[in-house]
Design an enzyme around this catalytic site. Structure first.
Site, mmCIF file in Angstrom:
data_model
loop_
_atom_site.group_PDB
_atom_site.id
_atom_site.type_symbol
_atom_site.label_atom_id
_atom_site.label_comp_id
_atom_site.label_asym_id
_atom_site.label_seq_id
_atom_site.Cartn_x
_atom_site.Cartn_y
_atom_site.Cartn_z
ATOM 1 C CG ASP A 52 -3.691 8.501 7.497
ATOM 2 O OD1 ASP A 52 -3.682 7.497 7.471
ATOM 3 O OD2 ASP A 52 -3.562 9.279 6.175
ATOM 4 C CD GLU A 54 -3.090 -0.455 2.250
ATOM 5 O OE1 GLU A 54 -3.131 0.701 3.043
ATOM 6 O OE2 GLU A 54 -4.012 -1.303 2.381
#
Length: 271
Positions: A57, A46
């Site tokens: 995040d 990824e």
């Protein structure tokens, strides 16, 4: 669906998919890190695209995005970087992890052109709800890309069934609510959620968000087909960053990174 994704789906469990941020600590080092991850046993990669408002995040990946943005990394430059990875010997699938605003700015058609040009295999857009992804999913299929779907422990049974039936590549199951980052515990009912996801999905079911050790992966080895690990890897890159950027220290730092991975990556056959 590209051949690399098909080969990925047929590999022996547990599958291992690491996450790194394109351009952290530099574009050239990102290529070296990708190769080190493949050598350590990664089954796919990824590749995160830095973004100034990364809703999913946690602090570790936010800092990585900041460093990458300071290196002028963009979605288009990151996709070009995948060609550099391929030239250096990367053969595993690469999945672009980007927020939809960046995809919208670049333009979907431009994205698909670049994906074909630079041998990209998949796309993950964490801020796009499943119900709004049907057109993008169809376009990905038309361009031989896999659009990776996400499911959370709070996903209803009916919705999980719908997501599982239409998933491409693999189904990304989120271990916990909130943002990314290493954890010591996971959402209640996680085992049942993973069992339900496997029953609903026609593609491998991987768990991510918070996994930071081989022991945690072993905890779930019978409940899923593999693992996605990001923050703990990105944190190690942050720690090694100054040495990775020094020509006289770079080789040693990459070896330290490889040694770290050797203790982290799940064994294909647990002893």
């Amino acid at each position: 669906m590209g051949n690399r994704i098909k080969e990925f789906q047929q590999k022996k469990s547990p599958l291992f998919v690491p996450f790194i941020t394109a351009g952290d600590p530099s574009p050239d080092i990102t290529v070296d890190l990708a190769i080190a991850l493949q050598k350590a046993g990664a089954d796919a990669l990824e590749l995160g695209i830095p973004y100034s408002d990364p809703l999913a995040d946690g602090p570790v990946i936010q800092r990585a995005s900041k460093r990458a943005l300071e290196n002028d990394m963009t979605l288009e430059k990151a996709m070009v970087l995948v060609s550099d990875m391929r030239g250096a010997g990367l053969t595993i699938p690469v999945i672009i992890f980007t927020y939809y605003n960046l995809l919208l700015q670049l333009g979907e058609q431009k994205f698909f052109e670049l994906a074909a040009q630079h041998e990209i295999d998949g796309l993950l857009v964490p801020d796009m709800p499943f119900e709004e992804s049907k057109d993008l999913q169809a376009s990905c299929s038309d361009h031989d890309l896999s659009l990776i779907s996400l499911a959370a422990p709070t996903t209803s049974e009916g919705r999980l069934k719908e997501i599982g039936e239409s998933s491409q590549g693999f189904l990304y199951c989120i271990s916990s609510l909130g943002v990314t980052g290493a954890r010591t515990s996971f959402a209640s009912g996680i085992d049942r959620f993973l069992n339900d996801a496997r029953a609903a999905s026609s593609v491998p079911v991987l768990i991510g968000f918070g996994l930071s050790s081989r022991e945690q992966m072993q905890q779930f080895e019978e409940k899923c087909d593999g693992f996605i690990v990001g923050s703990t890897i990105v944190s190690k890159i942050e720690e090694l960053g100054p040495d990775l950027l020094r020509e006289d220290k770079q080789r040693e730092a990459l070896q330290t990174f490889s040694d770290f991975l050797a203790a982290l990556v799940p064994l294909k056959v647990y002893s």
